[in-house]
Motif scaffolding. Structure first.
Motif, PDB file in Angstrom:
ATOM      1  N   LYS A  80      13.510  19.761  -1.905  1.00  0.00           N
ATOM      2  CA  LYS A  80      13.047  20.725  -2.902  1.00  0.00           C
ATOM      3  C   LYS A  80      11.965  20.205  -3.848  1.00  0.00           C
ATOM      4  N   ASP A  81      11.997  18.954  -4.232  1.00  0.00           N
ATOM      5  CA  ASP A  81      11.099  18.433  -5.264  1.00  0.00           C
ATOM      6  C   ASP A  81       9.656  18.382  -4.780  1.00  0.00           C
ATOM      7  N   HIS A  82       8.719  18.645  -5.704  1.00  0.00           N
ATOM      8  CA  HIS A  82       7.292  18.536  -5.387  1.00  0.00           C
ATOM      9  C   HIS A  82       6.625  17.650  -6.427  1.00  0.00           C
ATOM     10  N   GLU A  83       5.577  16.948  -6.022  1.00  0.00           N
ATOM     11  CA  GLU A  83       4.936  15.946  -6.860  1.00  0.00           C
ATOM     12  C   GLU A  83       3.595  16.433  -7.391  1.00  0.00           C
ATOM     13  N   LYS A  84       3.099  15.752  -8.419  1.00  0.00           N
ATOM     14  CA  LYS A  84       1.753  15.987  -8.930  1.00  0.00           C
ATOM     15  C   LYS A  84       0.738  15.554  -7.884  1.00  0.00           C
ATOM     16  N   GLN A  85      -0.471  16.114  -7.933  1.00  0.00           N
ATOM     17  CA  GLN A  85      -1.479  15.884  -6.901  1.00  0.00           C
ATOM     18  C   GLN A  85      -1.835  14.406  -6.689  1.00  0.00           C
ATOM     19  N   VAL A  86      -2.074  13.662  -7.763  1.00  0.00           N
ATOM     20  CA  VAL A  86      -2.482  12.263  -7.619  1.00  0.00           C
ATOM     21  C   VAL A  86      -1.382  11.451  -6.944  1.00  0.00           C
ATOM     22  N   LEU A  87      -0.162  11.636  -7.399  1.00  0.00           N
ATOM     23  CA  LEU A  87       0.967  10.940  -6.793  1.00  0.00           C
ATOM     24  C   LEU A  87       1.158  11.401  -5.348  1.00  0.00           C
ATOM     25  N   SER A  88       0.965  12.688  -5.120  1.00  0.00           N
ATOM     26  CA  SER A  88       1.106  13.229  -3.775  1.00  0.00           C
ATOM     27  C   SER A  88       0.110  12.588  -2.808  1.00  0.00           C
ATOM     28  N   ASP A  89      -1.136  12.395  -3.238  1.00  0.00           N
ATOM     29  CA  ASP A  89      -2.146  11.737  -2.388  1.00  0.00           C
ATOM     30  C   ASP A  89      -1.703  10.323  -2.022  1.00  0.00           C
ATOM     31  N   ASP A  90      -1.206   9.592  -3.001  1.00  0.00           N
ATOM     32  CA  ASP A  90      -0.734   8.227  -2.739  1.00  0.00           C
ATOM     33  C   ASP A  90       0.441   8.231  -1.763  1.00  0.00           C
ATOM     34  N   ARG A  91       1.317   9.179  -1.930  1.00  0.00           N
ATOM     35  CA  ARG A  91       2.487   9.261  -1.050  1.00  0.00           C
ATOM     36  C   ARG A  91       2.081   9.668   0.370  1.00  0.00           C
ATOM     37  N   LEU A  92       1.064  10.505   0.505  1.00  0.00           N
ATOM     38  CA  LEU A  92       0.575  10.851   1.839  1.00  0.00           C
ATOM     39  C   LEU A  92       0.016   9.616   2.539  1.00  0.00           C
ATOM     40  N   ARG A  93      -0.673   8.767   1.785  1.00  0.00           N
ATOM     41  CA  ARG A  93      -1.167   7.508   2.365  1.00  0.00           C
ATOM     42  C   ARG A  93       0.004   6.633   2.805  1.00  0.00           C
ATOM     43  N   GLU A  94       1.059   6.607   1.998  1.00  0.00           N
ATOM     44  CA  GLU A  94       2.255   5.838   2.349  1.00  0.00           C
ATOM     45  C   GLU A  94       2.883   6.399   3.632  1.00  0.00           C
ATOM     46  N   ALA A  95       2.994   7.719   3.710  1.00  0.00           N
ATOM     47  CA  ALA A  95       3.552   8.357   4.904  1.00  0.00           C
ATOM     48  C   ALA A  95       2.712   8.031   6.127  1.00  0.00           C
ATOM     49  N   SER A  96       1.406   8.016   5.954  1.00  0.00           N
ATOM     50  CA  SER A  96       0.498   7.679   7.044  1.00  0.00           C
ATOM     51  C   SER A  96       0.794   6.283   7.585  1.00  0.00           C
ATOM     52  N   GLY A  97       1.070   5.354   6.699  1.00  0.00           N
ATOM     53  CA  GLY A  97       1.423   3.994   7.124  1.00  0.00           C
ATOM     54  C   GLY A  97       2.705   3.962   7.931  1.00  0.00           C
ATOM     55  N   TYR A  98       3.710   4.721   7.502  1.00  0.00           N
ATOM     56  CA  TYR A  98       4.977   4.779   8.236  1.00  0.00           C
ATOM     57  C   TYR A  98       4.756   5.379   9.626  1.00  0.00           C
ATOM     58  N   ILE A  99       4.021   6.474   9.662  1.00  0.00           N
ATOM     59  CA  ILE A  99       3.766   7.148  10.936  1.00  0.00           C
ATOM     60  C   ILE A  99       2.998   6.218  11.877  1.00  0.00           C
ATOM     61  N   SER A 100       2.048   5.469  11.336  1.00  0.00           N
ATOM     62  CA  SER A 100       1.270   4.534  12.165  1.00  0.00           C
ATOM     63  C   SER A 100       2.170   3.496  12.821  1.00  0.00           C
ATOM     64  N   LYS A 101       3.168   3.008  12.087  1.00  0.00           N
ATOM     65  CA  LYS A 101       4.093   2.021  12.655  1.00  0.00           C
ATOM     66  C   LYS A 101       4.915   2.626  13.786  1.00  0.00           C
ATOM     67  N   VAL A 102       5.394   3.847  13.576  1.00  0.00           N
ATOM     68  CA  VAL A 102       6.166   4.513  14.625  1.00  0.00           C
ATOM     69  C   VAL A 102       5.260   4.828  15.814  1.00  0.00           C
ATOM     70  N   LEU A 103       4.017   5.228  15.533  1.00  0.00           N
ATOM     71  CA  LEU A 103       3.052   5.509  16.595  1.00  0.00           C
ATOM     72  C   LEU A 103       2.817   4.271  17.452  1.00  0.00           C
ATOM     73  N   ASN A 104       2.640   3.128  16.824  1.00  0.00           N
ATOM     74  CA  ASN A 104       2.439   1.885  17.573  1.00  0.00           C
ATOM     75  C   ASN A 104       3.614   1.617  18.507  1.00  0.00           C
ATOM     76  N   SER A 105       4.818   1.850  18.027  1.00  0.00           N
ATOM     77  CA  SER A 105       6.007   1.654  18.847  1.00  0.00           C
ATOM     78  C   SER A 105       6.028   2.643  20.005  1.00  0.00           C
ATOM     79  N   ALA A 106       5.658   3.895  19.740  1.00  0.00           N
ATOM     80  CA  ALA A 106       5.641   4.920  20.789  1.00  0.00           C
ATOM     81  C   ALA A 106       4.607   4.598  21.856  1.00  0.00           C
ATOM     82  N   VAL A 107       3.472   4.034  21.438  1.00  0.00           N
ATOM     83  CA  VAL A 107       2.435   3.645  22.399  1.00  0.00           C
ATOM     84  C   VAL A 107       2.959   2.531  23.303  1.00  0.00           C
TER      85      VAL A 107
END
Length: 132
Positions: A80-107
């Protein structure tokens, strides 16, 4: 030029090889792996992010959902919770890092359909971050 000849002698100790028995290798469900935790974290970050990404955040979430479905991972929970835009951008970058690690494993595991969805999720996140 002089040639030398050496005798080839068999090893004095027998060579042993590992031959797995049916019960020697344990199967681990994807939901119990570190990659599953990273994918779940990335999804939660996107789900609680600011909505001002022109639909790209939601499309990235959809691709993660598809990859999770292929892997048998349940991503449900309270988001349910939503973040402010600046924090949200930083968190999207963090999510991107997590996804990249899982992607490497999937490859490495040659999981082509999972790789496709995770790559598309990263493309959406990168596009979302370019809008800000």
């Amino acid at each position: 030029y002089a040639a030398s000849a050496q005798a080839i002698t068999p090893p004095t100790q027998p060579i042993t090889t590992f031959a797995p028995t049916p019960n020697s290798l344990e199967t681990v469900a994807f939901s119990d792996t570190a990659e599953a935790g990273l994918l779940h974290r990335a999804y939660r970050i996107l789900a609680t992010g600011d909505h001002d990404y022109h639909g790209q955040r939601v499309r990235a979430m959809h691709h993660i959902e598809q990859a999770a479905k292929l892997l048998g991972l349940d991503l449900s929970g309270d988001l349910k919770d939503h973040e402010k835009q600046v924090l949200s951008d930083d968190r999207l970058r963090e999510a991107s890092g997590y996804i990249s690690k899982v992607l490497n494993s999937a490859v490495v595991k040659d999981q082509k359909r999972v790789t496709k969805h995770l790559t598309q999720a990263l493309d959406e996140i990168n596009g979302a971050l370019k809008t800000h």
